[in-house]
Write an enzyme that holds these catalytic residues in place. Structure first.
Site, PDB file in Angstrom:
ATOM      1  CG  HIS A 144     -15.885  22.804 -44.085  1.00 51.78           C
ATOM      2  ND1 HIS A 144     -14.684  22.175 -43.850  1.00 51.78           N
ATOM      3  CD2 HIS A 144     -15.637  23.681 -45.105  1.00 51.78           C
ATOM      4  CE1 HIS A 144     -13.758  22.647 -44.673  1.00 51.78           C
ATOM      5  NE2 HIS A 144     -14.307  23.566 -45.442  1.00 51.78           N
ATOM      6  CD  GLU A 145     -18.416  24.880 -47.399  1.00 56.28           C
ATOM      7  OE1 GLU A 145     -18.024  23.798 -47.867  1.00 56.28           O
ATOM      8  OE2 GLU A 145     -17.686  25.886 -47.412  1.00 56.28           O
ATOM      9  CG  HIS A 148     -14.585  28.438 -44.911  1.00 56.81           C
ATOM     10  ND1 HIS A 148     -13.232  28.386 -44.675  1.00 56.81           N
ATOM     11  CD2 HIS A 148     -14.879  27.328 -45.626  1.00 56.81           C
ATOM     12  CE1 HIS A 148     -12.717  27.290 -45.215  1.00 56.81           C
ATOM     13  NE2 HIS A 148     -13.705  26.614 -45.796  1.00 56.81           N
ATOM     14  CE1 TYR A 159      -9.551  28.324 -50.015  1.00 56.31           C
ATOM     15  CE2 TYR A 159      -9.868  28.221 -47.634  1.00 56.31           C
ATOM     16  CZ  TYR A 159     -10.041  27.671 -48.892  1.00 56.31           C
ATOM     17  OH  TYR A 159     -10.713  26.482 -49.035  1.00 56.31           O
ATOM     18  CD  GLU A 168     -10.621  24.185 -46.267  1.00 56.89           C
ATOM     19  OE1 GLU A 168     -11.112  23.074 -46.030  1.00 56.89           O
ATOM     20  OE2 GLU A 168     -11.323  25.172 -46.590  1.00 56.89           O
ATOM     21  CG  ASP A 228      -6.663  23.110 -52.591  1.00 58.86           C
ATOM     22  OD1 ASP A 228      -7.567  23.964 -52.783  1.00 58.86           O
ATOM     23  OD2 ASP A 228      -6.623  22.351 -51.609  1.00 58.86           O
ATOM     24  CG  HIS A 233      -9.286  21.863 -49.535  1.00 57.21           C
ATOM     25  ND1 HIS A 233      -9.131  22.880 -50.462  1.00 57.21           N
ATOM     26  CD2 HIS A 233     -10.435  22.117 -48.878  1.00 57.21           C
ATOM     27  CE1 HIS A 233     -10.143  23.712 -50.371  1.00 57.21           C
ATOM     28  NE2 HIS A 233     -10.956  23.274 -49.425  1.00 57.21           N
TER      29      HIS A 233
HETATM   30  C1  LIG Z   1     -16.772  20.853 -47.306  1.00 57.52           C
HETATM   31  C2  LIG Z   1     -16.510  19.714 -48.256  1.00 57.52           C
HETATM   32  C3  LIG Z   1     -17.739  18.822 -48.408  1.00 57.52           C
HETATM   33  C4  LIG Z   1     -16.113  20.194 -49.622  1.00 57.52           C
HETATM   34  C5  LIG Z   1     -15.706  18.935 -50.311  1.00 57.52           C
HETATM   35  C6  LIG Z   1     -14.953  19.077 -51.536  1.00 57.52           C
HETATM   36  C7  LIG Z   1     -15.417  18.920 -52.819  1.00 57.52           C
HETATM   37  N1  LIG Z   1     -14.332  19.040 -53.577  1.00 57.52           N
HETATM   38  C8  LIG Z   1     -14.262  18.944 -55.015  1.00 57.52           C
HETATM   39  C9  LIG Z   1     -14.182  17.509 -55.409  1.00 57.52           C
HETATM   40  C10 LIG Z   1     -14.754  17.126 -56.614  1.00 57.52           C
HETATM   41  C11 LIG Z   1     -14.670  15.781 -57.018  1.00 57.52           C
HETATM   42  C12 LIG Z   1     -14.031  14.847 -56.197  1.00 57.52           C
HETATM   43  C13 LIG Z   1     -13.919  13.411 -56.635  1.00 57.52           C
HETATM   44  O1  LIG Z   1     -13.548  12.554 -55.797  1.00 57.52           O
HETATM   45  O2  LIG Z   1     -14.221  13.155 -57.834  1.00 57.52           O
HETATM   46  C14 LIG Z   1     -13.482  15.239 -54.979  1.00 57.52           C
HETATM   47  C15 LIG Z   1     -13.544  16.575 -54.591  1.00 57.52           C
HETATM   48  N2  LIG Z   1     -13.261  19.290 -52.822  1.00 57.52           N
HETATM   49  N3  LIG Z   1     -13.645  19.314 -51.555  1.00 57.52           N
HETATM   50  C16 LIG Z   1     -15.000  21.242 -49.547  1.00 57.52           C
HETATM   51  O3  LIG Z   1     -14.021  21.091 -48.851  1.00 57.52           O
HETATM   52  N4  LIG Z   1     -15.228  22.320 -50.316  1.00 57.52           N
HETATM   53  C17 LIG Z   1     -14.246  23.406 -50.339  1.00 57.52           C
HETATM   54  C18 LIG Z   1     -14.572  24.308 -51.505  1.00 57.52           C
HETATM   55  C19 LIG Z   1     -13.470  25.354 -51.681  1.00 57.52           C
HETATM   56  C20 LIG Z   1     -13.745  26.188 -52.915  1.00 57.52           C
HETATM   57  C21 LIG Z   1     -12.651  27.227 -53.114  1.00 57.52           C
HETATM   58  N5  LIG Z   1     -12.669  28.245 -52.104  1.00 57.52           N
HETATM   59  C22 LIG Z   1     -14.301  24.220 -49.044  1.00 57.52           C
HETATM   60  O4  LIG Z   1     -15.397  24.610 -48.599  1.00 57.52           O
HETATM   61  O5  LIG Z   1     -13.208  24.474 -48.509  1.00 57.52           O
HETATM   62 ZN   LIG Z   2     -13.268  24.807 -46.611  1.00 56.16          ZN
END
Ligand SMILES: CC(C)[C@H](Cc1cn(Cc2ccc(C(=O)O)cc2)nn1)C(=O)N[C@@H](CCCCN)C(=O)O
Ligand SMILES: [Zn+2]
Ligand SMILES: [Ca+2]
Ligand SMILES: [Ca+2]
Ligand SMILES: [Ca+2]
Length: 318
Positions: A144-145, A148, A159, A168, A228, A233
């Site tokens: 996934h990362e 991007h 984004y 996403e 967000d 997401h």
């Molecule tokens: C890939 C995936 C494992 C990762 C997962 C993720 C993690 N989070 C934060 C997060 C933190 C806590 C909880 C909870 O249930 O308590 C849920 C989500 N939100 N999404 C994710 O989706 N990260 C984002 C990070 C985006 C950062 C801003 N550009 C991404 O790569 O798009």
């Molecule tokens: Zn992502």
């Protein structure tokens, strides 16, 4: 001292052993894989600080089997598998198709519950041990990362709002396709291997049923707020569902779709992302891009084009 390519073994986040491509120089071993990308694949230790990239992972030997090593082992290994997927399936030479160096940092921050691409490199937190365990332990997360970075050097989808949700979804789609390609407990959910270690069977997001985790599976139910980056997401669920229907088929909102499989889904979305989508593409423009890509690949009146049209009908995107 001259450095030489060598191999080591490591134990990943989930306790599985894997072979690693490393570089040896003098009495030190580094997580530097020179066998794939021209620029190499590098894994760094952020040492629980938030300063990037940190220190290139260094070991006195080529056995990385401590608990602290696990996050680095998986970040390095899964980055290599993701490189292999894009090279073997699409002949893409690294994320930029120019052999660019792939960099990952692990142990970012303290109990950091996330993973991200920061425009230059991949970054992985350790999680707090309850919500997440070290996030590089999920192949779909690493892919996934890295995707991007592929998107940034292709459509460069902005984004936020619909283009951001497309960005996403493409990362979730290829995270999942790469998980299937490596065929270890593949599924259409995201992050299941590293989310809530005490709870089995859950994940962060679902492509097959986005509503399982509160995300929409139809354009009529899209999020229109500002959090967000306009729900990137969340609204990704609508495109993820369309992708799932293209691959596996099914009935959504009264529309029945005949699945055409993961390989054709991959070809359609890769061609859309690299040829037709632009930074400002909307969901409707993404439908047109996928139809065009499927037409190029399989013919304008092919069953594949019909499936793409039906899938987008099924999620309410015209
Ligand atoms: C890939 C995936 C494992 C990762 C997962 C993720 C993690 N989070 C934060 C997060 C933190 C806590 C909880 C909870 O249930 O308590 C849920 C989500 N939100 N999404 C994710 O989706 N990260 C984002 C990070 C985006 C950062 C801003 N550009 C991404 O790569 O798009
Ligand atoms: Zn992502
Ligand atoms: Ca899985
Ligand atoms: Ca998964
Ligand atoms: Ca869990």
């Amino acid at each position: 001292a001259s450095s030489t390519n060598t191999t080591g073994t490591g134990v990943g986040v989930l306790g599985d052993t894997k072979t690693l491509n490393m570089t040896q120089s003098g009495s030190s071993y580094y997580l530097q894989d020179n066998t794939r990308a021209q620029g190499g694949i590098f894994t760094y230790d952020a040492a629980n600080r938030q300063r990037l990239a940190g220190t290139l992972w260094t070991s006195p030997d080529n056995l990385l089997n401590s608990t602290y090593d696990g996050a680095a082992v998986d970040a390095h290994y899964f980055a290599g598998l993701t490189f292999d997927y894009y090279k073997n399936v699409f002949n893409r030479n690294s994320y930029d198709n120019k052999g660019g160096a792939l960099k990952s940092s692990v142990h970012y921050g303290r109990n950091y519950n996330n993973a991200f691409w920061n425009g230059t490199q991949m970054v992985y937190g350790d999680g707090d041990g309850t919500t997440f365990i070290p996030l590089s332990g999920g192949i779909d997360v690493v892919a996934h990362e890295l995707t991007h970075a592929v998107t940034e050097t292709s459509s460069n989808l902005t984004y936020q709002n619909e283009s951001g949700a497309l960005n996403e979804a493409i990362s979730d789609i290829f995270g999942t396709l790469i998980e299937f390609y490596n065929n270890k407990n593949p599924d259409y959910e995201i992050g299941e291997d590293i989310y809530t270690p005490k709870i089995a069977g859950d994940a962060l997001r679902s492509m097959s049923n986005p509503t399982k985790y509160g995300d929409p599976d139809n354009y009529a139910n899209r999020y229109t707020g500002t959090s967000d980056n306009g729900g990137v997401h969340t609204n990704s669920g609508i495109i993820n569902k369309a992708a799932y229907l293209i691959a596996q088929g099914g009935t959504a909102y009264g529309v029945t779709v005949t699945g055409i499989g993961n390989d054709k889904l991959a070809q359609i979305f890769y061609r859309a992302n690299t040829v037709y989508l632009t930074a400002s593409s909307t969901f409707s423009q993404a439908r047109a891009a996928c139809v065009k890509a499927a037409s190029d690949l399989f013919g304008t009146s092919s069953a594949e084009v019909t499936t793409v049209n039906k899938a987008f009908d099924g999620v309410g995107i015209k």
